[in-house]
Design an enzyme around this catalytic site. Structure first.
Site, short mmCIF file in Angstrom:
data_model
loop_
_atom_site.label_atom_id
_atom_site.label_comp_id
_atom_site.label_asym_id
_atom_site.label_seq_id
_atom_site.Cartn_x
_atom_site.Cartn_y
_atom_site.Cartn_z
N GLY A 24 0.82 -1.21 0.00
CA GLY A 24 0.00 0.00 0.00
C GLY A 24 0.85 1.25 0.00
O GLY A 24 2.09 1.19 -0.01
N PHE A 25 0.18 2.37 0.04
CA PHE A 25 0.86 3.67 -0.05
C PHE A 25 1.81 3.89 1.13
O PHE A 25 3.02 4.01 0.97
CB PHE A 25 -0.23 4.75 -0.17
CG PHE A 25 0.20 6.13 0.20
CD1 PHE A 25 1.30 6.72 -0.43
CD2 PHE A 25 -0.50 6.85 1.16
CE1 PHE A 25 1.70 8.00 -0.09
CE2 PHE A 25 -0.11 8.13 1.49
CZ PHE A 25 0.99 8.71 0.88
N ASP A 45 0.30 -8.96 2.00
CA ASP A 45 -0.67 -8.00 1.46
C ASP A 45 -1.56 -8.76 0.47
O ASP A 45 -1.05 -9.56 -0.32
CB ASP A 45 0.08 -6.87 0.73
CG ASP A 45 -0.77 -5.63 0.52
OD1 ASP A 45 -0.35 -4.55 0.93
OD2 ASP A 45 -1.87 -5.75 -0.07
N GLY A 50 -3.49 -2.41 -2.67
CA GLY A 50 -2.05 -2.21 -2.84
C GLY A 50 -1.61 -2.82 -4.16
O GLY A 50 -2.39 -3.53 -4.81
N VAL A 67 -4.57 -11.07 5.27
CA VAL A 67 -4.04 -10.99 6.64
C VAL A 67 -4.95 -11.71 7.65
O VAL A 67 -4.50 -12.16 8.70
CB VAL A 67 -3.79 -9.51 7.02
CG1 VAL A 67 -5.09 -8.77 7.27
CG2 VAL A 67 -2.88 -9.39 8.20
N THR A 101 -11.03 -7.59 7.66
CA THR A 101 -9.59 -7.30 7.64
C THR A 101 -9.20 -6.54 8.90
O THR A 101 -8.20 -6.88 9.55
CB THR A 101 -9.24 -6.46 6.39
OG1 THR A 101 -9.63 -7.19 5.24
CG2 THR A 101 -7.77 -6.14 6.33
N TYR A 154 -15.10 0.62 8.81
CA TYR A 154 -13.70 1.01 9.05
C TYR A 154 -13.53 1.59 10.45
O TYR A 154 -12.68 1.14 11.22
CB TYR A 154 -13.29 2.04 8.00
CG TYR A 154 -11.83 2.42 8.04
CD1 TYR A 154 -10.84 1.50 7.71
CD2 TYR A 154 -11.44 3.71 8.40
CE1 TYR A 154 -9.50 1.86 7.74
CE2 TYR A 154 -10.10 4.07 8.43
CZ TYR A 154 -9.13 3.14 8.10
OH TYR A 154 -7.80 3.51 8.14
#
Ligand code: UDP
Length: 329
Positions: A24-25, A45, A50, A67, A101, A154
């Site tokens: 990812g970033f 990942d 990503g 994960v 996740t 989230y």
């Protein structure tokens, strides 16, 4: 503790590190930094948000696995657990996967840490404060979160991750660190991830109007990625860190101000287009970073103007963008 002295203090040449979300970033920038300090780095990942090309060459193993259902892993000295979609449109695209996740993924990494006595750093988020009633947000603030809204997968997922992590610490004595990451931007962002900085920079370079959601009076505080990575590193490497720590740049801007700044940096006028404000979009956000200053001697150094300039350079080098830009080979 300067960046150079950190290199001497933290010689990572004998450390093996698992980095989840390393494609990812933020994860890929952290991978670069860990490798530069001599660490042996493995990446886990699932590439949901990503990309393989983000993973630096020096990484030892890169597993394309979930994960929440990881492969059999070796024992690590340290786990940086970053894996989770983090951009609102991306994490809302499959809210069930996001929650899984955030929560199951964290439990599986906590289990690794418990089994092998690894230190673990959990990447949490400013979203755990929700639409905050306290401003700026201190770590002691419990937040103002809708448990059943579009952002809840989230927000509540990360809150639950903090809860189970803290319970693992209390019950099993694991060495857990929690960082609450505020809005971060910089080179290597996916131009299509839907976040405000990546949208505006992409739109500006494509001569498209900047899409302002709502009236643009909502605020955010934007941290440049190298500053953030420095904070994560320190949080992972200090001897003890028992309390969650905010990591972000306290300089606060409205979204309208951000459009003005990008215009200013580019030196020509940009069009704006107003779109509806997404449901539960926080009105304002700004970290109180006294704790990070005190415990990590950390403070962000890159101004928004400089960071936007560097981001523009990176986006220009990747222009023209393709909607499939960065999808898996
Ligand atoms: N936003 C916007 N235009 C865009 C994307 C986002 O005005 O093209 C706004 C969004 O409504 C929010 C802020 O910018 O108020 C930051 O959004 P982002 O998705 O980057 O992250 P958030 O802080 O909401 O997680």
């Amino acid at each position: 503790m300067t960046r150079e002295s950190l290199r001497e203090v933290y010689d990572l040449s004998k450390r093996t590190i698992l980095l989840t979300g390393g494609a990812g970033f933020i994860g890929s920038h952290l991978a670069d930094r860990l490798l530069s300090l001599g660490a042996t780095v493995d990446v886990l990942d699932n590439f949901s948000t990503g990309y393989a090309h983000n993973i630096p060459k020096g990484v030892r193993n890169a597993w394309k696995e979930d994960v929440a259902a990881p492969p059999k892993l070796p024992a690590y000295d340290l786990i940086f657990h970053l894996a989770c979609p983090a951009s609102p449109p991306r994490y809302q695209a499959d809210p069930v996967a996001t929650f899984r996740t955030a929560v199951y993924g964290t439990v599986s990494m906590l289990e690794e840490a418990r089994k092998n006595r690894s230190r673990i750093l959990l990447a949490s988020t400013s979203e755990i404060y929700g639409d905050p009633l306290e401003h700026p947000q201190k770590e002691t603030y419990w937040g103002h979160v809708n448990p059943i809204g579009p952002r809840s997968c989230y927000d509540e997922g990360k809150r639950a991750a903090e809860t189970i992590g803290t319970d693992y610490r209390r019950k099993y004595g694991i060495d857990l660190r929690i960082v609450r990451i505020f809005n971060t931007y910089g080179p290597r962002m996916d131009p299509f991830d839907g976040r405000v900085v990546s949208n505006f920079v992409r739109q500006a370079l494509d001569n498209l109007p900047l899409t302002i959601y709502g009236d643009g009076s909502q605020s955010r505080s934007f941290c440049y990625v190298s500053d953030l990575v420095e904070g994560i590193l320190r949080a992972g490497l200090v001897d003890r860190l028992d309390e969650p720590v905010n990591l972000g740049n306290p300089a606060e801007f409205t979204i309208k101000e951000l459009t003005g700044l990008i215009e200013d940096v580019l030196g020509h006028p940009l069009k704006r287009e107003f779109k509806p404000l997404p449901e539960d979009d926080p009105r304002r956000r700004r970290p109180d970073i006294s704790r990070a200053r005190a415990l990590l001697s950390w403070t962000p150094e890159v101004s928004l103007r400089d960071g936007i300039l560097r981001t523009l350079d990176d986006f220009r080098a990747r222009h023209p963008f393709h909607p499939t830009d960065g999808t898996l080979p």
